[in-house]
Write a protein that holds these residues in place. Structure first.
Motif, PDB file in Angstrom:
ATOM      1  N   THR A   1     -49.870 -43.236 136.040  1.00 24.51           N
ATOM      2  CA  THR A   1     -50.116 -42.304 137.130  1.00 24.51           C
ATOM      3  C   THR A   1     -51.468 -41.642 136.891  1.00 24.51           C
ATOM      4  OG1 THR A   1     -49.134 -40.478 138.390  1.00 24.51           O
ATOM      5  CG2 THR A   1     -48.852 -40.398 136.022  1.00 24.51           C
ATOM      6  N   GLY A   2     -51.934 -40.909 137.862  1.00 20.48           N
ATOM      7  CA  GLY A   2     -53.247 -40.286 137.724  1.00 20.48           C
ATOM      8  C   GLY A   2     -53.825 -40.052 139.100  1.00 20.48           C
ATOM      9  N   PHE A   3     -54.715 -39.099 139.198  1.00 18.07           N
ATOM     10  CA  PHE A   3     -55.213 -38.691 140.511  1.00 18.07           C
ATOM     11  C   PHE A   3     -56.015 -39.819 141.172  1.00 18.07           C
ATOM     12  CE2 PHE A   3     -57.465 -36.000 143.581  1.00 18.07           C
ATOM     13  CZ  PHE A   3     -56.358 -35.372 144.111  1.00 18.07           C
ATOM     14  N   LEU A   4     -56.207 -39.658 142.482  1.00 18.16           N
ATOM     15  CA  LEU A   4     -56.974 -40.629 143.270  1.00 18.16           C
ATOM     16  C   LEU A   4     -58.308 -40.938 142.596  1.00 18.16           C
ATOM     17  CD1 LEU A   4     -56.750 -39.322 146.957  1.00 18.16           C
ATOM     18  CD2 LEU A   4     -55.862 -41.478 146.057  1.00 18.16           C
ATOM     19  N   GLY A   5     -58.576 -42.203 142.429  1.00 16.68           N
ATOM     20  CA  GLY A   5     -59.874 -42.615 141.898  1.00 16.68           C
ATOM     21  C   GLY A   5     -60.074 -42.328 140.424  1.00 16.68           C
ATOM     22  N   SER A   6     -59.000 -42.006 139.723  1.00 13.55           N
ATOM     23  CA  SER A   6     -59.165 -41.632 138.309  1.00 13.55           C
ATOM     24  C   SER A   6     -59.209 -42.840 137.373  1.00 13.55           C
ATOM     25  CB  SER A   6     -58.052 -40.665 137.881  1.00 13.55           C
ATOM     26  OG  SER A   6     -56.799 -41.289 138.023  1.00 13.55           O
ATOM     27  N   GLY A   7     -59.103 -44.032 137.933  1.00 20.89           N
ATOM     28  CA  GLY A   7     -59.295 -45.222 137.092  1.00 20.89           C
ATOM     29  C   GLY A   7     -58.024 -45.965 136.730  1.00 20.89           C
ATOM     30  N   LYS A   8     -56.967 -45.817 137.524  1.00 17.07           N
ATOM     31  CA  LYS A   8     -55.696 -46.499 137.219  1.00 17.07           C
ATOM     32  C   LYS A   8     -55.845 -48.020 137.337  1.00 17.07           C
ATOM     33  CE  LYS A   8     -53.652 -44.173 140.495  1.00 17.07           C
ATOM     34  NZ  LYS A   8     -54.788 -43.293 140.853  1.00 17.07           N
ATOM     35  N   THR A   9     -56.443 -48.445 138.449  1.00 13.09           N
ATOM     36  CA  THR A   9     -56.571 -49.891 138.671  1.00 13.09           C
ATOM     37  C   THR A   9     -57.529 -50.505 137.654  1.00 13.09           C
ATOM     38  OG1 THR A   9     -56.168 -49.497 141.009  1.00 13.09           O
ATOM     39  CG2 THR A   9     -57.095 -51.628 140.433  1.00 13.09           C
ATOM     40  N   THR A  10     -58.586 -49.793 137.353  1.00  8.87           N
ATOM     41  CA  THR A  10     -59.535 -50.277 136.335  1.00  8.87           C
ATOM     42  C   THR A  10     -58.808 -50.437 135.000  1.00  8.87           C
ATOM     43  OG1 THR A  10     -61.285 -49.078 137.478  1.00  8.87           O
ATOM     44  CG2 THR A  10     -61.745 -49.757 135.205  1.00  8.87           C
ATOM     45  N   LEU A  11     -57.974 -49.466 134.667  1.00  7.88           N
ATOM     46  CA  LEU A  11     -57.195 -49.515 133.424  1.00  7.88           C
ATOM     47  C   LEU A  11     -56.250 -50.719 133.446  1.00  7.88           C
ATOM     48  CD1 LEU A  11     -56.045 -48.226 130.766  1.00  7.88           C
ATOM     49  CD2 LEU A  11     -54.435 -47.010 132.250  1.00  7.88           C
ATOM     50  N   LEU A  12     -55.525 -50.858 134.549  1.00 10.34           N
ATOM     51  CA  LEU A  12     -54.544 -51.934 134.651  1.00 10.34           C
ATOM     52  C   LEU A  12     -55.226 -53.291 134.517  1.00 10.34           C
ATOM     53  CD1 LEU A  12     -51.568 -52.417 135.110  1.00 10.34           C
ATOM     54  CD2 LEU A  12     -51.938 -52.190 137.554  1.00 10.34           C
ATOM     55  N   ASN A  13     -56.333 -53.462 135.220  1.00  9.45           N
ATOM     56  CA  ASN A  13     -57.076 -54.720 135.119  1.00  9.45           C
ATOM     57  C   ASN A  13     -57.491 -55.010 133.682  1.00  9.45           C
ATOM     58  OD1 ASN A  13     -57.340 -56.084 137.600  1.00  9.45           O
ATOM     59  ND2 ASN A  13     -58.687 -54.481 138.365  1.00  9.45           N
ATOM     60  N   ALA A  14     -57.962 -53.986 132.995  1.00 11.96           N
ATOM     61  CA  ALA A  14     -58.413 -54.180 131.614  1.00 11.96           C
ATOM     62  C   ALA A  14     -57.224 -54.477 130.698  1.00 11.96           C
ATOM     63  CB  ALA A  14     -59.161 -52.934 131.135  1.00 11.96           C
ATOM     64  N   LEU A  15     -56.122 -53.779 130.914  1.00 15.53           N
ATOM     65  CA  LEU A  15     -54.943 -54.002 130.065  1.00 15.53           C
ATOM     66  C   LEU A  15     -54.426 -55.425 130.211  1.00 15.53           C
ATOM     67  CD1 LEU A  15     -52.791 -50.758 130.596  1.00 15.53           C
ATOM     68  CD2 LEU A  15     -54.228 -51.334 128.627  1.00 15.53           C
ATOM     69  N   LEU A  16     -54.422 -55.895 131.457  1.00 14.58           N
ATOM     70  CA  LEU A  16     -53.797 -57.188 131.731  1.00 14.58           C
ATOM     71  C   LEU A  16     -54.578 -58.360 131.142  1.00 14.58           C
ATOM     72  CD1 LEU A  16     -52.548 -56.575 135.373  1.00 14.58           C
ATOM     73  CD2 LEU A  16     -51.206 -56.604 133.277  1.00 14.58           C
ATOM     74  N   THR A  17     -55.787 -58.116 130.709  1.00 17.27           N
ATOM     75  CA  THR A  17     -56.551 -59.205 130.087  1.00 17.27           C
ATOM     76  C   THR A  17     -56.271 -59.293 128.584  1.00 17.27           C
ATOM     77  OG1 THR A  17     -58.422 -57.772 129.613  1.00 17.27           O
ATOM     78  CG2 THR A  17     -58.467 -58.939 131.729  1.00 17.27           C
ATOM     79  N   GLN A  18     -55.552 -58.310 128.055  1.00 20.20           N
ATOM     80  CA  GLN A  18     -55.332 -58.300 126.606  1.00 20.20           C
ATOM     81  C   GLN A  18     -54.212 -59.264 126.193  1.00 20.20           C
ATOM     82  OE1 GLN A  18     -55.116 -54.478 124.645  1.00 20.20           O
ATOM     83  NE2 GLN A  18     -56.401 -53.522 126.196  1.00 20.20           N
ATOM     84  N   ASP A  19     -54.315 -59.736 124.953  1.00 25.20           N
ATOM     85  CA  ASP A  19     -53.267 -60.609 124.420  1.00 25.20           C
ATOM     86  C   ASP A  19     -51.939 -59.854 124.414  1.00 25.20           C
ATOM     87  OD1 ASP A  19     -55.069 -62.556 124.014  1.00 25.20           O
ATOM     88  OD2 ASP A  19     -55.297 -62.198 121.847  1.00 25.20           O
ATOM     89  N   GLY A  20     -50.887 -60.564 124.644  1.00 26.12           N
ATOM     90  CA  GLY A  20     -49.566 -59.951 124.591  1.00 26.12           C
ATOM     91  C   GLY A  20     -49.130 -59.380 125.933  1.00 26.12           C
ATOM     92  N   MET A  21     -49.982 -59.487 126.946  1.00 27.77           N
ATOM     93  CA  MET A  21     -49.628 -58.922 128.248  1.00 27.77           C
ATOM     94  C   MET A  21     -49.170 -60.003 129.233  1.00 27.77           C
ATOM     95  SD  MET A  21     -49.949 -55.676 128.100  1.00 27.77           S
ATOM     96  CE  MET A  21     -50.190 -55.078 129.761  1.00 27.77           C
ATOM     97  N   GLU A  22     -49.019 -61.243 128.708  1.00 24.78           N
ATOM     98  CA  GLU A  22     -48.691 -62.359 129.600  1.00 24.78           C
ATOM     99  C   GLU A  22     -47.330 -62.179 130.271  1.00 24.78           C
ATOM    100  OE1 GLU A  22     -49.327 -62.681 126.348  1.00 24.78           O
ATOM    101  OE2 GLU A  22     -51.414 -63.322 126.408  1.00 24.78           O
TER     102      GLU A  22
END
Ligand SMILES: Nc1nc2c(ncn2[C@@H]2O[C@H](COP(=O)(O)OP(=O)(O)OP(=O)(O)O)[C@@H](O)[C@H]2O)c(=O)[nH]1
Length: 383
Positions: free
Chosen positions: A17-38
């Motif tokens: 969660t987090g306020f509008l434009g606070s970087g949630k989608t950017t975070l999610l995109n970055a997390l999903l590229t990490q090993d173990g997130m398959e």
């Protein structure tokens, strides 16, 4: 403290969660590229520009169902229930890969409480999914203004298990330090991690719940972190606030500012957030379960909106081992019986993050209810 494997068969769920434009989608995109997130399924409000073919991404809408109370804080999200159920059924039928974690990204303006309530109360979800962590993104540059202006933003920070200070590249040291101190005052136990473009190891964000999948046990101390809060002792007549801020916050923010108190929440900061308080109430004497339940019913009914987050470990009369309790506003999670105390400290300890509700009334009411029930029990004893 070993417990049955059944707890761990439930699918770990993380809410971002987090306020509008606070970087949630950017975070999610970055997390999903990490090993173990398959093996991670994702529920999001808008697809946005997430497009990861190997992942299970499902959109959820703003379908909120009010419970009988008609109160928005007590609502559950029908779309979230159907989204998670649908994923689970497809997983069971082998129609989709057997994901072992779900991430739910909320919309920026969302009050996170209904989402947590849904995960805590829906009968099917609670048997198949377990809330593992709430991760809140706070914009390093604009976060302070958003906390001032938007109550949802305060709630998002208050319910967090982990706070990410996003866009840390855009704010100077003083701005980050001021925001960090303010967030710490709001939520003393949540580690605050400065982040740039969502770059953070997933291991920092997961496994924040009561159940530790690595040890297959309940790690109460890591979950409760009561040492991070102001302590309020068990004498109802002694309301001297112990301002021994020997907090032990994880904090990666290294930029050597001597004028910043890295180990406590400053009262200058607290003055700006007069409505929010965080504290720990302790009881040396065992509590009667009936007293706690009565207290919880009264406070969740009458002051539920003021209880942003409550967690505790209770020493109960007649019980050798403690019980863990957990609430978000009106809703208490089913209590979890632990098999043993995590340490030699056998006091009941309950941590609170509240809005317009101080420790004294909470402490006194529980103390007096407990005393009344004790007295009644003693009178009922044969002499
Ligand atoms: N400079 C900088 N920009 C960032 C960082 N993180 C995110 N951004 C930018 O901030 C903007 C908003 O980021 P999002 O990830 O879309 O934020 P969000 O919370 O998902 O936004 P909503 O879904 O609208 O609430 C985008 O333009 C990102 O590129 C960061 O660490 N540094």
């Amino acid at each position: 403290m070993a417990i049955s494997d059944e707890q761990f068969e439930r699918i770990a769920t993380t809410v971002i969660t987090g306020f509008l434009g606070s970087g949630k989608t950017t975070l999610l995109n970055a997390l999903l590229t990490q090993d173990g997130m398959e093996n991670t399924a994702v529920l999001i409000n808008e697809f946005g520009d997430i497009g990861l073919d190997h992942l299970l991404v499902r959109e959820v809408s703003e379908d909120v169902v009010l419970l009988n109370s008609g109160c928005i804080c007590c609502s559950v999200r029908g779309d979230l229930i159907s989204g998670l159920r649908d994923l689970f059924v497809k997983r069971t039928r082998g129609e989709i890969p057997a994901f072992d974690r779900v991430i739910i990204e909320t919309t920026g303006l969302a009050d996170p409480a209904p989402i947590l309530h849904t995960l805590m109360t829906d009968p099917l979800l609670t048997t198949k999914f377990r809330l593992d962590s709430v991760v809140t993104t706070v914009d390093a540059l604009h976060g302070s203004g958003q906390l001032d202006q938007h109550p949802e933003s305060v709630k998002q920070a208050a319910v967090a298990d982990r706070i990410l200070m996003t866009k840390s590249d855009l704010a100077d040291d003083a701005t980050r330090d001021a925001l960090s101190a303010r967030l710490r005052a709001l939520n003393p136990a949540a580690p605050i991690y400065p982040v740039v473009n969502g770059d953070i190891a997933v291991s920092r964000l997961f496994n924040a719940g009561l159940y530790d999948p690595e040890t297959k046990s309940m790690d109460v101390q890591k979950w409760l972190r009561d040492e991070a809060y102001d302590q309020h002792g068990d004498d109802p007549h002694d309301h001297g606030h112990n301002h021994d801020h020997s907090h032990d916050h994880e904090h990666d923010h290294e930029h050597g500012h001597d004028d910043h108190d890295h180990h406590g929440h400053s009262h200058d900061v607290n003055r700006h957030d007069d409505h929010i308080q965080s504290f720990c109430i302790t009881f040396d004497e065992p509590l009667h379960w009936d007293a706690f339940v009565t207290w919880a019913e009264i406070f969740t009914q009458m002051r539920g909106e003021n209880l942003l987050r409550v967690k505790g470990i209770l020493n109960l009369v007649g019980e050798d081992a403690p019980v863990a309790i957990h609430a978000v506003q009106h809703i208490f999670h089913p209590p979890a019986s632990l098999s043993a105390w995590p340490s030699d400290d056998h006091r009941s300890r309950i941590v609170f993050i509240t809005k317009d509700l101080g420790p004294q009334v909470i402490r006194d009411s529980l103390y007096h209810l407990n005393a009344a029930i004790s007295e009644t029990a003693e009178q009922g004893q044969p002499s």
